[in-house]
Design an enzyme around this catalytic site. Structure first.
Site, PDB file in Angstrom:
ATOM      1  N   ASP A   1      -9.831  -0.143 -25.061  1.00  0.00           N
ATOM      2  CA  ASP A   1     -10.264  -0.017 -23.669  1.00  0.00           C
ATOM      3  C   ASP A   1     -10.344   1.427 -23.250  1.00  0.00           C
ATOM      4  O   ASP A   1      -9.555   2.257 -23.687  1.00  0.00           O
ATOM      5  CB  ASP A   1      -9.218  -0.642 -22.724  1.00  0.00           C
ATOM      6  CG  ASP A   1      -9.306  -2.140 -22.688  1.00  0.00           C
ATOM      7  OD1 ASP A   1     -10.334  -2.671 -23.090  1.00  0.00           O
ATOM      8  OD2 ASP A   1      -8.315  -2.756 -22.245  1.00  0.00           O
TER       9      ASP A   1
ATOM     10  N   GLU B   1       2.766  -7.556   8.928  1.00  0.00           N
ATOM     11  CA  GLU B   1       2.980  -6.102   8.956  1.00  0.00           C
ATOM     12  C   GLU B   1       3.926  -5.657   7.844  1.00  0.00           C
ATOM     13  O   GLU B   1       4.366  -4.518   7.815  1.00  0.00           O
ATOM     14  CB  GLU B   1       3.540  -5.664  10.320  1.00  0.00           C
ATOM     15  CG  GLU B   1       2.634  -5.964  11.491  1.00  0.00           C
ATOM     16  CD  GLU B   1       1.251  -5.337  11.350  1.00  0.00           C
ATOM     17  OE1 GLU B   1       1.167  -4.126  11.099  1.00  0.00           O
ATOM     18  OE2 GLU B   1       0.262  -6.067  11.481  1.00  0.00           O
TER      19      GLU B   1
ATOM     20  N   ARG C   1      -3.567  -9.146 -20.159  1.00  0.00           N
ATOM     21  CA  ARG C   1      -4.474  -8.942 -21.298  1.00  0.00           C
ATOM     22  C   ARG C   1      -3.906  -7.987 -22.342  1.00  0.00           C
ATOM     23  O   ARG C   1      -4.453  -7.855 -23.428  1.00  0.00           O
ATOM     24  CB  ARG C   1      -5.874  -8.531 -20.825  1.00  0.00           C
ATOM     25  CG  ARG C   1      -5.934  -7.315 -19.965  1.00  0.00           C
ATOM     26  CD  ARG C   1      -7.300  -7.159 -19.314  1.00  0.00           C
ATOM     27  NE  ARG C   1      -8.383  -6.978 -20.281  1.00  0.00           N
ATOM     28  CZ  ARG C   1      -8.583  -5.864 -20.966  1.00  0.00           C
ATOM     29  NH1 ARG C   1      -7.793  -4.827 -20.778  1.00  0.00           N
ATOM     30  NH2 ARG C   1      -9.572  -5.764 -21.825  1.00  0.00           N
TER      31      ARG C   1
ATOM     32  N   PRO D   1       0.825  -1.219   0.000  1.00  0.00           N
ATOM     33  CA  PRO D   1       0.000   0.000   0.000  1.00  0.00           C
ATOM     34  C   PRO D   1       0.859   1.269   0.000  1.00  0.00           C
ATOM     35  O   PRO D   1       0.342   2.367  -0.219  1.00  0.00           O
ATOM     36  CB  PRO D   1      -0.834  -0.121   1.275  1.00  0.00           C
ATOM     37  CG  PRO D   1      -0.246  -1.225   2.065  1.00  0.00           C
ATOM     38  CD  PRO D   1       0.575  -2.070   1.158  1.00  0.00           C
TER      39      PRO D   1
HETATM   40  N1  ADE Z   1      -0.817  -5.222   0.222  1.00  0.00           N
HETATM   41  C1  ADE Z   1      -1.719  -4.837   1.150  1.00  0.00           C
HETATM   42  N2  ADE Z   1      -2.493  -3.852   0.708  1.00  0.00           N
HETATM   43  C2  ADE Z   1      -2.089  -3.583  -0.582  1.00  0.00           C
HETATM   44  C3  ADE Z   1      -2.502  -2.665  -1.576  1.00  0.00           C
HETATM   45  N3  ADE Z   1      -3.499  -1.796  -1.369  1.00  0.00           N
HETATM   46  N4  ADE Z   1      -1.846  -2.677  -2.749  1.00  0.00           N
HETATM   47  C4  ADE Z   1      -0.829  -3.525  -2.960  1.00  0.00           C
HETATM   48  N5  ADE Z   1      -0.396  -4.409  -2.063  1.00  0.00           N
HETATM   49  C5  ADE Z   1      -1.020  -4.449  -0.872  1.00  0.00           C
END
Ligand code: ADE
Length: 234
Positions: A169, A116, A154, A89
């Site tokens: 697309d 974590e 794809r 994230p």
């Molecule tokens: N691992 C946990 N959350 C994630 C996300 N939003 N994007 C990529 N990998 C992740």
């Protein structure tokens, strides 16, 4: 394209790889996928992949040694190093231009985390390209890797039956508009009819209607896509 997937849960990915459009691409040798379980690179008898964080705090951190050693060994055996990606994230947000860029690589290595996250030295040593699929926290990187693979595969020539369908697309090649509505038979269902313009074979009129639809939908649903002050990647 060669894909190497690094995970503690290969079964999560193997189910998906056996079912999606990818299964056919793998069978036809357009895409080659290898799964790597970095638990197999641990050296202790309990096969420990995680440990408590230095400094305290909740959760467990994935250890640096098995990850670095597994990734390095696999990369050393590849004909071209391609690109190493860490799904996290904390990465830059995945967009269609990034998907297009990744589809042009001959090899991608995807590193999926859990708990974590990884010990920071994994990133320091391997220097992966860090990618997020959106501003929310998943239980692990596997689902994010599947999203990335699905979007990238794809675009690989031969994976989709009809090459045009990915070129046209929404979001492809700088296009940032939503798709127009599509209809097929029957012409009427429960009083809902197909727009007349699509039935009369006037291709100029159809094109114009679709362009208008596309703009109207984007304005109504995703005005941010039309706004030059948005988060378009540079
Ligand atoms: N691992 C946990 N959350 C994630 C996300 N939003 N994007 C990529 N990998 C992740």
């Amino acid at each position: 394209m060669r894909l190497d997937l690094f995970t503690l849960f290969p079964e999560i990915l193997s189910g998906y790889l056996g079912q999606s459009i990818l299964a056919k691409a793998i069978e036809r040798k357009i895409v080659e996928v290898q799964l790597h379980d970095f638990r197999l690179w641990t050296k202790d008898k309990h096969r420990t992949v995680d440990d408590r964080p230095f400094g305290g705090g909740p959760g467990m951190v994935i250890k640096v040694e098995p990850v670095v050693e597994c990734v390095e060994a696999v990369r050393a055996g590849l004909p071209s190093s391609g690109r190493l990606i860490l799904l996290t994230p904390q990465g830059r947000r995945l967009t269609q231009p990034i998907v297009e860029e990744l589809a042009s690589e001959s090899s991608l290595q995807l590193l999926c985390g859990r708990y974590e996250g990884f010990d920071q030295r994994v990133t320091e040593i391997l220097q992966p390209d860090e990618i997020s699929i959106g501003d929310y926290i998943l239980g692990g990187g596997e689902v994010a890797a599947m999203v990335l693979i699905d979007a990238v595969a794809r675009l690989v020539p031969g994976v989709l039956g009809d090459e045009r369908s990915s070129v046209e697309d929404s979001f492809s090649q700088g296009n940032r508009l939503l798709e127009f509505a599509q209809y097929t038979r029957p012409r009427e269902y429960r009083g809902h009819t197909v727009p007349e313009v699509l039935l009369n074979g006037n291709h100029d009129a159809i094109l114009k209607w679709r362009q208008e639809q596309t703009l109207q939908r984007t304005r109504e649903r995703r005005a941010d896509l039309l706004d030059p002050g948005d988060d378009r990647p540079i």
